[in-house]
Design a protein around this motif. Structure first.
Motif, PDB file in Angstrom:
ATOM      1  N   LEU A   1       0.825  -1.211   0.000  1.00 42.11           N
ATOM      2  CA  LEU A   1       0.000   0.000   0.000  1.00 42.11           C
ATOM      3  C   LEU A   1       0.859   1.262   0.000  1.00 42.11           C
ATOM      4  N   LYS A   2       1.889   1.293   0.825  1.00 43.44           N
ATOM      5  CA  LYS A   2       2.727   2.492   0.908  1.00 43.44           C
ATOM      6  C   LYS A   2       3.521   2.715  -0.378  1.00 43.44           C
ATOM      7  N   TYR A   3       3.844   1.636  -1.087  1.00 45.54           N
ATOM      8  CA  TYR A   3       4.614   1.757  -2.322  1.00 45.54           C
ATOM      9  C   TYR A   3       3.743   2.185  -3.493  1.00 45.54           C
ATOM     10  N   ASN A   4       2.554   1.644  -3.599  1.00 43.17           N
ATOM     11  CA  ASN A   4       1.700   1.836  -4.771  1.00 43.17           C
ATOM     12  C   ASN A   4       0.711   2.993  -4.655  1.00 43.17           C
ATOM     13  N   TYR A   5       0.545   3.567  -3.475  1.00 47.24           N
ATOM     14  CA  TYR A   5      -0.449   4.624  -3.258  1.00 47.24           C
ATOM     15  C   TYR A   5       0.199   5.851  -2.634  1.00 47.24           C
TER      16      TYR A   5
ATOM     17  N   MET B   1      -6.061   7.251  -5.003  1.00 49.08           N
ATOM     18  CA  MET B   1      -4.769   7.597  -4.415  1.00 49.08           C
ATOM     19  C   MET B   1      -3.615   6.814  -5.038  1.00 49.08           C
ATOM     20  N   SER B   2      -3.907   5.958  -6.024  1.00 51.03           N
ATOM     21  CA  SER B   2      -2.843   5.196  -6.696  1.00 51.03           C
ATOM     22  C   SER B   2      -1.820   6.154  -7.280  1.00 51.03           C
ATOM     23  N   LYS B   3      -0.547   5.802  -7.116  1.00 50.59           N
ATOM     24  CA  LYS B   3       0.491   6.589  -7.769  1.00 50.59           C
ATOM     25  C   LYS B   3       0.291   6.466  -9.268  1.00 50.59           C
ATOM     26  N   LYS B   4       0.534   7.540  -9.987  1.00 47.49           N
ATOM     27  CA  LYS B   4       0.268   7.602 -11.427  1.00 47.49           C
ATOM     28  C   LYS B   4       0.870   6.408 -12.176  1.00 47.49           C
ATOM     29  N   GLU B   5       2.119   6.076 -11.863  1.00 47.27           N
ATOM     30  CA  GLU B   5       2.802   5.007 -12.595  1.00 47.27           C
ATOM     31  C   GLU B   5       2.266   3.607 -12.272  1.00 47.27           C
ATOM     32  N   TYR B   6       1.442   3.490 -11.225  1.00 48.92           N
ATOM     33  CA  TYR B   6       0.906   2.180 -10.833  1.00 48.92           C
ATOM     34  C   TYR B   6      -0.613   2.099 -10.949  1.00 48.92           C
ATOM     35  N   ARG B   7      -1.226   3.022 -11.661  1.00 51.92           N
ATOM     36  CA  ARG B   7      -2.687   3.006 -11.794  1.00 51.92           C
ATOM     37  C   ARG B   7      -3.166   1.807 -12.597  1.00 51.92           C
ATOM     38  N   VAL B   8      -2.443   1.440 -13.648  1.00 50.23           N
ATOM     39  CA  VAL B   8      -2.853   0.330 -14.497  1.00 50.23           C
ATOM     40  C   VAL B   8      -2.396  -1.006 -13.906  1.00 50.23           C
ATOM     41  N   LYS B   9      -1.150  -1.061 -13.459  1.00 48.37           N
ATOM     42  CA  LYS B   9      -0.606  -2.306 -12.921  1.00 48.37           C
ATOM     43  C   LYS B   9       0.205  -1.994 -11.675  1.00 48.37           C
ATOM     44  N   LYS B  10      -0.214  -2.560 -10.563  1.00 44.65           N
ATOM     45  CA  LYS B  10       0.486  -2.360  -9.292  1.00 44.65           C
ATOM     46  C   LYS B  10       1.773  -3.169  -9.265  1.00 44.65           C
ATOM     47  N   LYS B  11       2.761  -2.669  -8.543  1.00 47.16           N
ATOM     48  CA  LYS B  11       4.003  -3.414  -8.355  1.00 47.16           C
ATOM     49  C   LYS B  11       3.770  -4.434  -7.235  1.00 47.16           C
ATOM     50  N   THR B  12       4.141  -5.689  -7.480  1.00 45.95           N
ATOM     51  CA  THR B  12       3.937  -6.744  -6.477  1.00 45.95           C
ATOM     52  C   THR B  12       4.932  -6.603  -5.339  1.00 45.95           C
ATOM     53  N   VAL B  13       4.618  -7.240  -4.222  1.00 44.29           N
ATOM     54  CA  VAL B  13       5.506  -7.202  -3.061  1.00 44.29           C
ATOM     55  C   VAL B  13       6.865  -7.800  -3.427  1.00 44.29           C
ATOM     56  N   SER B  14       6.878  -8.917  -4.150  1.00 43.95           N
ATOM     57  CA  SER B  14       8.159  -9.530  -4.545  1.00 43.95           C
ATOM     58  C   SER B  14       8.998  -8.568  -5.371  1.00 43.95           C
ATOM     59  N   ASP B  15       8.366  -7.853  -6.313  1.00 46.02           N
ATOM     60  CA  ASP B  15       9.094  -6.881  -7.127  1.00 46.02           C
ATOM     61  C   ASP B  15       9.611  -5.716  -6.284  1.00 46.02           C
ATOM     62  N   ILE B  16       8.820  -5.268  -5.328  1.00 46.50           N
ATOM     63  CA  ILE B  16       9.248  -4.178  -4.435  1.00 46.50           C
ATOM     64  C   ILE B  16      10.451  -4.631  -3.619  1.00 46.50           C
ATOM     65  N   LEU B  17      10.395  -5.854  -3.078  1.00 46.79           N
ATOM     66  CA  LEU B  17      11.504  -6.373  -2.272  1.00 46.79           C
ATOM     67  C   LEU B  17      12.769  -6.541  -3.111  1.00 46.79           C
ATOM     68  N   LYS B  18      12.627  -7.024  -4.346  1.00 45.50           N
ATOM     69  CA  LYS B  18      13.786  -7.160  -5.244  1.00 45.50           C
ATOM     70  C   LYS B  18      14.403  -5.798  -5.508  1.00 45.50           C
ATOM     71  N   GLU B  19      13.558  -4.813  -5.782  1.00 45.13           N
ATOM     72  CA  GLU B  19      14.048  -3.463  -6.050  1.00 45.13           C
ATOM     73  C   GLU B  19      14.768  -2.901  -4.836  1.00 45.13           C
ATOM     74  N   ASN B  20      14.206  -3.097  -3.645  1.00 42.21           N
ATOM     75  CA  ASN B  20      14.840  -2.600  -2.414  1.00 42.21           C
ATOM     76  C   ASN B  20      16.156  -3.296  -2.151  1.00 42.21           C
ATOM     77  N   ASN B  21      16.250  -4.593  -2.443  1.00 40.52           N
ATOM     78  CA  ASN B  21      17.502  -5.321  -2.248  1.00 40.52           C
ATOM     79  C   ASN B  21      18.578  -4.821  -3.199  1.00 40.52           C
ATOM     80  N   SER B  22      18.217  -4.509  -4.436  1.00 43.19           N
ATOM     81  CA  SER B  22      19.221  -4.024  -5.395  1.00 43.19           C
ATOM     82  C   SER B  22      19.703  -2.629  -5.018  1.00 43.19           C
ATOM     83  N   ILE B  23      18.836  -1.839  -4.400  1.00 40.25           N
ATOM     84  CA  ILE B  23      19.222  -0.492  -3.946  1.00 40.25           C
ATOM     85  C   ILE B  23      20.159  -0.606  -2.745  1.00 40.25           C
TER      86      ILE B  23
END
Length: 107
Positions: A23-27, A83-105
């Protein structure tokens, strides 16, 4: 019996953490998340209902397939959907994708 309750509570806590991240990532503007209900459907799917920012009109219902972790399934009220972030209105980022992105950062 006690171990089963502890395991089940740990499972629900983990799912709530994953829903919070989603929720915090996508909204936009999600400051507080209140979880109201956890339940199991006859199909084996489990769900968690709640709302954000102390506003019950900003409600959601997260669906989780049996034996799995929450990724992105469920529904939201129209007010929360707005309240969806503009870039995630059509397709939300999954938790696995968020975690992968955070790990690479963080690496």
């Amino acid at each position: 019996m006690h171990n089963k309750n502890v395991e089940e509570e740990a499972y629900w806590d983990k799912q709530k953490e994953r829903i919070t991240l989603f929720l915090k990532y996508n909204y936009e503007g999600v400051d507080k998340i209140t979880f109201e209900d956890t339940y199991k459907l006859p199909t084996g799917t489990v769900g968690i209902d709640g709302y954000v920012n102390d506003d019950k009109e900003l409600d959601f219902s997260a669906d989780i397939d049996s034996g799995m972790n929450f990724e992105a399934g469920g529904s939201t009220s129209a007010k929360l959907a707005d309240m969806s972030k503009k870039e995630y209105r059509v397709k939300k980022k999954t938790v696995s994708d968020i975690l992968k992105e955070n790990n690479s950062i963080n690496n």
